[in-house]
Design an enzyme around this catalytic site. Structure first.
Site, PDB file in Angstrom:
ATOM      1  N   HIS A  10     -16.689   2.654 -19.504  1.00  0.00           N
ATOM      2  CA  HIS A  10     -17.925   1.928 -21.099  1.00  0.00           C
ATOM      3  C   HIS A  10     -18.772   3.021 -20.790  1.00  0.00           C
ATOM      4  CE1 HIS A  10     -19.881  -0.671 -23.666  1.00  0.00           C
ATOM      5  NE2 HIS A  10     -19.497   0.028 -24.388  1.00  0.00           N
ATOM      6  N   HIS A  56     -11.217  -7.151 -25.279  1.00  0.00           N
ATOM      7  CA  HIS A  56     -12.136  -5.398 -25.749  1.00  0.00           C
ATOM      8  C   HIS A  56     -12.360  -5.210 -24.543  1.00  0.00           C
ATOM      9  CE1 HIS A  56     -16.564  -4.434 -26.464  1.00  0.00           C
ATOM     10  NE2 HIS A  56     -15.936  -3.657 -27.098  1.00  0.00           N
TER      11      HIS A  56
END
Length: 590
Positions: A173, A127
């Protein structure tokens, strides 16, 4: 036999003797029974077959490995002992048994059927694979991607965003302070290291936050960087995923289709009178499933909006751009926008990937557990950490595995107990990153019934684990690493991680002032679902006044354990194997 001197009270010295590792009684008895005969080769062969449970082919392989060569002498040469006589001595026999390379607890070869559809396998999944630390302000880099690939991870996640000039693609991100890294750098590193640990397919999941022009640029980067390694599906949509075997040494892309293509499909569905999930009422929808105030600080909702389901796509898509980008997508992804039951419906004409947060999964398995398992029999379910895990921690993967979720996405930089379970699970099947699901997760009964992880089940197998002894700390650590005034006081914790009925932890007694502890204790573990059980092993150094010191750990898939007396190598907190630290253990199933 060595000795260790420890100073205390400034002017006094305490000396401790440290005996060399000696064979425990069971090893002596086995040597006497099998290796004290006129024909040592036949005795060792019988031991490997009868006690260790090795197949005839593996017995031949092991004996060939241990056989004398022109460069040395059999077992003794391989375990760095003195030259061996015709019959294995007790020291030779013990040296073989206590060598993790010669006598490992699980096989290091791929042995499962790899020709089933992709959805029939659990896959080692990362992830936010590009993050070097926490989820809020750490750097993005290709280094953690390389490390993940070197450890056998088979699913790499990249979040694609326009760079500051809007003319290229960065990986970061979104909505945080994380520093970006250029996408092309990540792709080049992926190409270089994609198959360094496993030849089975590598999946790249793309979170797409790009304009049409940048999507076209990504399509160009993917095709030019990966070339023939990039798998391009021949049909759209797929009715069944290809097998890992058919995709060996190929890179496959998983993301949502371009917005224009999705709009085309919606129009087509409406013309067929099928409707679509987005038009369903909000009540009971997955969009609200993570709205609990005590679990969300707003980040979870941001993740659900951004991850693979952004509504901010550029409406000015060009048809050629949509087609070029779309044709690279093997695993079409998306997130549900309607009722949970509808989102989990299985389409006989199309396979897809669904993404749920860990919290969504927990609620989905509580209310629709059977539907989740039916969905994962043909389609792919990806589970990812909830947004509040800003420190890159992880969640318990067992609920996802017991409901058939293939891609249980983990933060590989979060070195916690959950990641140790993940690393241990994927030591199975030769560490290739793919583990075949047990049959009970792939079958449906005559009345549509499927496996129920919460049901009360009978004991299927009982695992007996004997912890004989440990060694190697005196070689890998300084004499004062665990205690400044005396040798360490070790004990071992042994237990099962699995379904609730099977999960338990037990421990040996503490042995004081021993660099080579000999516990010789046995534990029994009744197992209702051994196919998904993990054996947890952890050594601690007892400290009366402070937190106990860490002495090593490993996690082993129970269904892969080799019976008999085995050398179990231990790892540090990050999962890196120690050079010398190991335990001598015995495994038996009854």
């Amino acid at each position: 036999m060595g000795s260790y001197a420890y100073k205390y009270c400034m002017c006094f010295t305490r000396k401790f003797r440290s005996p060399d590792a000696q064979p425990p009684p069971d090893v002596r008895a086995a040597h006497l029974s099998y290796c004290s005969t006129p024909s040592s080769s036949d005795g060792l062969r019988r031991f490997l077959s009868q006690v260790q449970g090795e197949s005839p082919a593996d017995v031949d392989r092991i004996l060939a490995t241990l056989a004398p060569t022109s460069a040395g002498h059999g077992i003794a040469r391989l375990v760095t002992r003195s030259p061996a006589p015709a019959q294995p001595t007790l020291d030779d026999f013990f040296g073989f048994l206590f060598s993790p390379d010669l006598n490992p607890p699980i096989t290091n070869q791929v042995h499962q059927d790899m020709s089933a559809p992709f959805s029939h396998y659990f896959v080692f999944t990362g992830h936010n694979s590009y993050l070097t630390g926490n989820q809020l302000n750490s750097d993005s880099s290709d280094v953690p991607i390389i490390k993940a690939l070197q450890r056998g991870v088979r699913v790499i996640e990249l979040d694609m965003w326009p760079n500051s000039s809007k003319n290229n693609v960065d990986i970061l991100h979104g909505g945080t302070l994380t520093a970006p890294v250029e996408m092309i750098r990540c792709l080049k590193s992926i190409k270089e290291y994609a198959f360094c640990a496993s030849n089975y397919p590598l999946v790249i999941t793309l979170e797409d936050h790009l304009t049409a022009n940048l999507q076209a640029k990504v399509a160009e980067m993917l095709t030019e960087t990966f070339g023939d390694l990039l798998f391009i599906p021949s049909s759209d949509p797929m009715k069944e995923f290809p097998s890992p075997e058919a995709l060996m040494k190929r890179i496959i892309i998983s993301t949502k289709p371009p917005q224009e293509y999705k709009e085309f499909l919606k129009v087509k569905d409406n013309q067929n009178g099928s409707g679509n999930i987005a038009d369903l009422p909000d009540q009971g929808s997955l969009r609200r499933i993570d709205s609990n105030a005590d679990e969300s600080d707003g980040k979870e909702e941001l993740d659900e909006q951004d991850e693979e389901d952004s509504d901010e796509d550029d409406p000015k898509f060009l048809q050629d751009t949509a087609c070029e980008y779309r044709k690279l997508i093997t695993i079409q992804a998306g997130k549900p926008k309607g009722h949970l039951r509808d989102a989990l419906k299985v389409d006989p004409d199309k396979v897809r990937r669904l993404s749920l947060s860990e919290t969504q999964l927990a609620k989905a398995t509580t209310s629709h557990g059977a539907e989740v398992i039916r969905f994962t029999q043909k389609n792919i379910l990806r589970v990812y950490p909830k947004g509040t895990r800003v420190n890159s921690s992880n969640y318990d993967p067992l609920n996802a595995w017991t409901h058939g979720a293939q891609m249980v996405a983990f933060n590989m930089q979060g070195h916690d107990k959950a990641l140790r379970l993940m690393q241990g699970f994927f030591r199975a099947n030769g560490g290739c990153g793919y583990v075949k699901k047990p049959d009970f997760l792939l079958t449906t009964g005559p009345n549509g019934e499927v496996f129920d992880p919460k049901a009360s089940l009978p004991v299927k197998k009982t695992l007996k684990v004997k912890v004989y002894m440990g060694d190697g700390w005196r070689m890998d650590f300084s004499k004062t690493h665990f205690d400044a005034f005396s040798p360490p006081d070790f004990y071992t914790r042994v237990g099962i991680a699995g379904v609730k009925a099977d999960s338990v932890m037990k421990k040996t007694r503490v042995l004081e002032d021993q660099w080579v502890p000999v516990w010789d204790e046995e534990f029994t573990f009744p197992l209702t679902v051994p196919e998904l059980a993990l054996l947890r092993i952890e050594v601690q150094e007892y400290d009366m006044s402070e937190k106990h010191d860490f002495g090593g750990q490993t996690v082993l898939p129970v269904w892969e354990l080799k019976q008999g007396i085995r050398a179990v190598p231990l790892h540090d907190r990050k999962g890196v194997r120690y050079k010398s630290v190991r335990l001598l253990m015995r495994f038996n199933f009854v």
